[in-house]
Design a protein around this motif. Sequence first.
Motif, PDB file in Angstrom:
ATOM      1  N   PHE A   1       0.809  -1.216   0.000  1.00 38.77           N
ATOM      2  CA  PHE A   1       0.000   0.000   0.000  1.00 38.77           C
ATOM      3  C   PHE A   1       0.841   1.264   0.000  1.00 38.77           C
ATOM      4  O   PHE A   1       0.338   2.338  -0.328  1.00 38.77           O
ATOM      5  CB  PHE A   1      -0.929   0.029   1.227  1.00 38.77           C
ATOM      6  CG  PHE A   1      -2.196  -0.722   1.034  1.00 38.77           C
ATOM      7  CD1 PHE A   1      -2.189  -2.099   1.008  1.00 38.77           C
ATOM      8  CD2 PHE A   1      -3.397  -0.057   0.871  1.00 38.77           C
ATOM      9  CE1 PHE A   1      -3.353  -2.807   0.836  1.00 38.77           C
ATOM     10  CE2 PHE A   1      -4.568  -0.758   0.685  1.00 38.77           C
ATOM     11  CZ  PHE A   1      -4.549  -2.128   0.668  1.00 38.77           C
ATOM     12  N   GLY A   2       2.098   1.172   0.421  1.00 38.47           N
ATOM     13  CA  GLY A   2       2.886   2.394   0.556  1.00 38.47           C
ATOM     14  C   GLY A   2       4.150   2.399  -0.276  1.00 38.47           C
ATOM     15  O   GLY A   2       4.270   3.153  -1.239  1.00 38.47           O
TER      16      GLY A   2
ATOM     17  N   PRO B   1       3.708   1.620  -4.343  1.00 39.49           N
ATOM     18  CA  PRO B   1       3.049   2.710  -5.090  1.00 39.49           C
ATOM     19  C   PRO B   1       3.837   4.020  -5.057  1.00 39.49           C
ATOM     20  O   PRO B   1       3.877   4.740  -6.051  1.00 39.49           O
ATOM     21  CB  PRO B   1       1.706   2.885  -4.370  1.00 39.49           C
ATOM     22  CG  PRO B   1       1.495   1.669  -3.577  1.00 39.49           C
ATOM     23  CD  PRO B   1       2.812   1.042  -3.322  1.00 39.49           C
ATOM     24  N   LEU B   2       4.496   4.300  -3.934  1.00 40.05           N
ATOM     25  CA  LEU B   2       5.234   5.556  -3.835  1.00 40.05           C
ATOM     26  C   LEU B   2       6.462   5.568  -4.738  1.00 40.05           C
ATOM     27  O   LEU B   2       6.948   6.626  -5.122  1.00 40.05           O
ATOM     28  CB  LEU B   2       5.670   5.800  -2.385  1.00 40.05           C
ATOM     29  CG  LEU B   2       4.548   6.203  -1.421  1.00 40.05           C
ATOM     30  CD1 LEU B   2       5.007   6.065   0.011  1.00 40.05           C
ATOM     31  CD2 LEU B   2       4.108   7.631  -1.696  1.00 40.05           C
TER      32      LEU B   2
ATOM     33  N   VAL C   1      -0.936   8.198   0.323  1.00 44.25           N
ATOM     34  CA  VAL C   1      -0.128   7.679  -0.782  1.00 44.25           C
ATOM     35  C   VAL C   1      -0.752   8.162  -2.091  1.00 44.25           C
ATOM     36  O   VAL C   1      -1.816   7.716  -2.489  1.00 44.25           O
ATOM     37  CB  VAL C   1      -0.066   6.141  -0.734  1.00 44.25           C
ATOM     38  CG1 VAL C   1       0.785   5.607  -1.874  1.00 44.25           C
ATOM     39  CG2 VAL C   1       0.506   5.684   0.596  1.00 44.25           C
ATOM     40  N   ASP C   2      -0.068   9.093  -2.754  1.00 38.67           N
ATOM     41  CA  ASP C   2      -0.627   9.759  -3.931  1.00 38.67           C
ATOM     42  C   ASP C   2      -1.002   8.820  -5.065  1.00 38.67           C
ATOM     43  O   ASP C   2      -1.958   9.067  -5.788  1.00 38.67           O
ATOM     44  CB  ASP C   2       0.373  10.787  -4.470  1.00 38.67           C
ATOM     45  CG  ASP C   2       0.208  12.118  -3.768  1.00 38.67           C
ATOM     46  OD1 ASP C   2      -0.860  12.315  -3.162  1.00 38.67           O
ATOM     47  OD2 ASP C   2       1.132  12.934  -3.820  1.00 38.67           O
ATOM     48  N   ARG C   3      -0.219   7.771  -5.268  1.00 40.67           N
ATOM     49  CA  ARG C   3      -0.444   6.908  -6.435  1.00 40.67           C
ATOM     50  C   ARG C   3      -1.677   6.033  -6.279  1.00 40.67           C
ATOM     51  O   ARG C   3      -2.140   5.450  -7.254  1.00 40.67           O
ATOM     52  CB  ARG C   3       0.758   6.003  -6.663  1.00 40.67           C
ATOM     53  CG  ARG C   3       2.000   6.740  -7.068  1.00 40.67           C
ATOM     54  CD  ARG C   3       2.131   6.754  -8.577  1.00 40.67           C
ATOM     55  NE  ARG C   3       3.201   7.677  -8.956  1.00 40.67           N
ATOM     56  CZ  ARG C   3       3.431   8.057 -10.199  1.00 40.67           C
ATOM     57  NH1 ARG C   3       2.682   7.593 -11.164  1.00 40.67           N
ATOM     58  NH2 ARG C   3       4.399   8.898 -10.473  1.00 40.67           N
ATOM     59  N   LEU C   4      -2.178   5.881  -5.065  1.00 36.26           N
ATOM     60  CA  LEU C   4      -3.350   5.035  -4.853  1.00 36.26           C
ATOM     61  C   LEU C   4      -4.615   5.857  -5.079  1.00 36.26           C
ATOM     62  O   LEU C   4      -4.595   7.084  -5.058  1.00 36.26           O
ATOM     63  CB  LEU C   4      -3.339   4.481  -3.435  1.00 36.26           C
ATOM     64  CG  LEU C   4      -2.169   3.563  -3.057  1.00 36.26           C
ATOM     65  CD1 LEU C   4      -2.324   3.074  -1.629  1.00 36.26           C
ATOM     66  CD2 LEU C   4      -2.046   2.385  -3.997  1.00 36.26           C
TER      67      LEU C   4
ATOM     68  N   ALA D   1      -6.892   1.622   3.693  1.00 40.85           N
ATOM     69  CA  ALA D   1      -5.615   1.336   4.345  1.00 40.85           C
ATOM     70  C   ALA D   1      -5.803   1.349   5.864  1.00 40.85           C
ATOM     71  O   ALA D   1      -5.033   0.733   6.594  1.00 40.85           O
ATOM     72  CB  ALA D   1      -4.552   2.349   3.921  1.00 40.85           C
TER      73      ALA D   1
ATOM     74  N   LEU E   1      -5.913  -2.112   7.365  1.00 44.00           N
ATOM     75  CA  LEU E   1      -4.768  -3.028   7.206  1.00 44.00           C
ATOM     76  C   LEU E   1      -4.413  -3.729   8.514  1.00 44.00           C
ATOM     77  O   LEU E   1      -3.945  -4.855   8.509  1.00 44.00           O
ATOM     78  CB  LEU E   1      -3.552  -2.257   6.676  1.00 44.00           C
ATOM     79  CG  LEU E   1      -3.664  -1.812   5.220  1.00 44.00           C
ATOM     80  CD1 LEU E   1      -2.431  -1.035   4.803  1.00 44.00           C
ATOM     81  CD2 LEU E   1      -3.843  -3.019   4.318  1.00 44.00           C
TER      82      LEU E   1
ATOM     83  N   LEU F   1      -6.128  -4.870  -3.139  1.00 38.16           N
ATOM     84  CA  LEU F   1      -5.515  -3.985  -4.137  1.00 38.16           C
ATOM     85  C   LEU F   1      -5.916  -4.407  -5.540  1.00 38.16           C
ATOM     86  O   LEU F   1      -6.130  -3.587  -6.421  1.00 38.16           O
ATOM     87  CB  LEU F   1      -3.988  -4.015  -4.011  1.00 38.16           C
ATOM     88  CG  LEU F   1      -3.353  -3.108  -2.963  1.00 38.16           C
ATOM     89  CD1 LEU F   1      -1.842  -3.214  -3.033  1.00 38.16           C
ATOM     90  CD2 LEU F   1      -3.772  -1.660  -3.184  1.00 38.16           C
TER      91      LEU F   1
END
Lengths: 464, 245
Positions: free
Chosen positions: A380-381, A384-385, B92-95, B103, B106, B118
């Motif tokens: 999740f982190g 993607p980052l 998280v920008d890309r999500l 999240a 989690l 995901l």
Amino acid sequence: MHALTLAWHTFLAFFPPDLSPSYLRYVWLPVLQTIGMASAGMLVALCLGIPLAAYVGTRAPGWQSVVGVLSALRAIPDLTLAILAVVIVGLGPAAGITALAVFYTAMVGKVFAELFLAAPQAPLESLRSTGAPRLAVAIFGLIPLTLADLLTFGSYAFECAMRASVIVGAVGAGGIGTELVGAVSGLDYPRATTLIVILALLVTFVDTLGWFMRKNPRLALVLFPAGLATMLLNPPQVFVLRHALVTFAAMFPPLLDARALAALPVLLWQTLEIAVGGTILALLLAIPLALCAARNVVHAVVVAAVRRVLDISRAVPEIVWGLIFVVTAGIGPLAGALALGIHSAGVLGKLFAEAFENVAAAPVRALEATGAKRLAIVAFGIVPLAIGPLAVHTMFRLEWNVRAATVVGMIGAGGIGEALYNAQQHMHYQSMTAYVVATWLLVVLADVAGERVRRRLGWNNETT
Amino acid sequence: MLSIVDLTVRYPTQTAPALESVCLRVEGGERVAVVGPSGGGKTTLFRAVNGSVTVQSGYVALEGEQVGRARGAQLRALRRRIAVIAQMHDLVDRLTVYQNVMAGALGRWSSLHALRFLVSPSKAELGEARSALERVGIPEKLRSRTSDLSGGQRQRVAIARALVQRPSVLLADEPVASLDPVRSEQILALLCGLARERGLALLCSLHQPDLAVRYFDRVVGLRHGRVVFDRPVAQVAPEQLVFAS
């Protein structure tokens, strides 16, 4: 299943390496040759490249066309140049020196020219206003103004030349590369293993040397004695000027008969398949490996171990992996893709690991604060980052692999490279030149396409 | 609910302790504003509550369980019950928005569940994300890219993530520091409303004393790592709050 067993047995035949004193005494000469070829090639490249770059840098008449020629030369893969050099000056280190000299003249000339063009113009203007001739402007203006960059890039280029010096040997241009191909094709696998170990050590040594050189560029002065000595000791074997001219003349015009011409698209396609397949394999291997090599994901002990693995797969050039896979997995594009895949996995693994380590800390901390497990934080982190840098590195690698795929073909991995090598072996010089032109076009097209994609996605400011 | 007892935290690089003998108790549904100058110890206090800083002496306990002692799975289980909302830079920008919101779950999902989500989120999961976003007022952003959101919207997504976490304590570290006055009030009203309706212990650090008085039950002043006052809003004299701004 049978093929796998066979591959495994062939693999076992590589062990143990031949470490007998007599053999170790024997390989000293090729190792010195390899180092000497790099030094000599680089010496010539500097002697030719700097004046060319200065010519461009002072914006002398026709400087743009000089840039064009240098860029075009640079797009010919080093091993392709080595084949041409073997044809013209004969087998042995002289061919290696010639190929490296041409390749690195283009590289040094182009990059130094760019540095010169980017130099501050005001001091140069004031020099010119005194009525100084171009040579004086170059010596008193351009070179002092850009000296630090010149030295840094020069030592980096030497490092690359040393690596390339191993590679050009594979087509008979002398040094350790020639020995390696000889050992593999002579089915003398234990000696091949010895040579691969020596080669990995040599590349590691050069990496370290390059690091020292960038700190203290004066070390580069060892180029002069080493390079001169190698050139004197290895005069071109068949370098009777007339012979060279005749051979050269026999290479033109580039010509393919109808059947070869019809097969050309298939060959190019095969080369692209090797490049894309290798890059995909590298990507699949590199992501898990890189996660295990990132200090913010796993324990430092695991990181150290995995980084060693990445170092090894990176230290062995594609062409050498190619030799190993041609023997174990059989001749053909699969061996080529495996070779590019394993080497690129080492390169991408290291770059990806750095990208994972450099992700923004705040979002990762926020995920940790939810009580998430390690794997969930990665998914999740961290991944993607880091997607942006990952994509950039992969694109660059794909571009590089198109070039590399034309090269691994020459040792039996199929595609245009194999056709090129066969044409040379059978002395079909006109078709050989045609294949060189096709290779060159393919590489230039891949570079241009890569550049386009990067510009469209706005990635140009990120470098690898 | 949350008790902080004689807590001292010292960073290796600094001589003065970041927190010194701090005592604090927050009940469920209670809304506490922490005020004080920058470097006064607010962020360190929040990190200690979340178990992400080494404590020299004293302890933080959540319903009797000590946070500082917990390790591994036990620490993760405790963290699950303490939601943190930082200044809006922690998404998280890309999500997508719903991925960032979920999240928050989690901590109770297995790793496999997280990976499956995901790839293909279930209807129930999307529904949970949507209702959390409805509560913070931006249900239409469910499938947006997080990088397309404004500052105030990002703050709301962070709050929605905290809701999905189903915590018993809500820590908000300067949640309105980079927002304009109107949005600041909206966000504080939202946080305080949530604390009351779900019985959460809310601990929120602030720079604006007037907002602290208007929205919270209690105000705690932190300076040089010490609690300099701790009293219900009604008993706070205006001059006590001046130093906080």
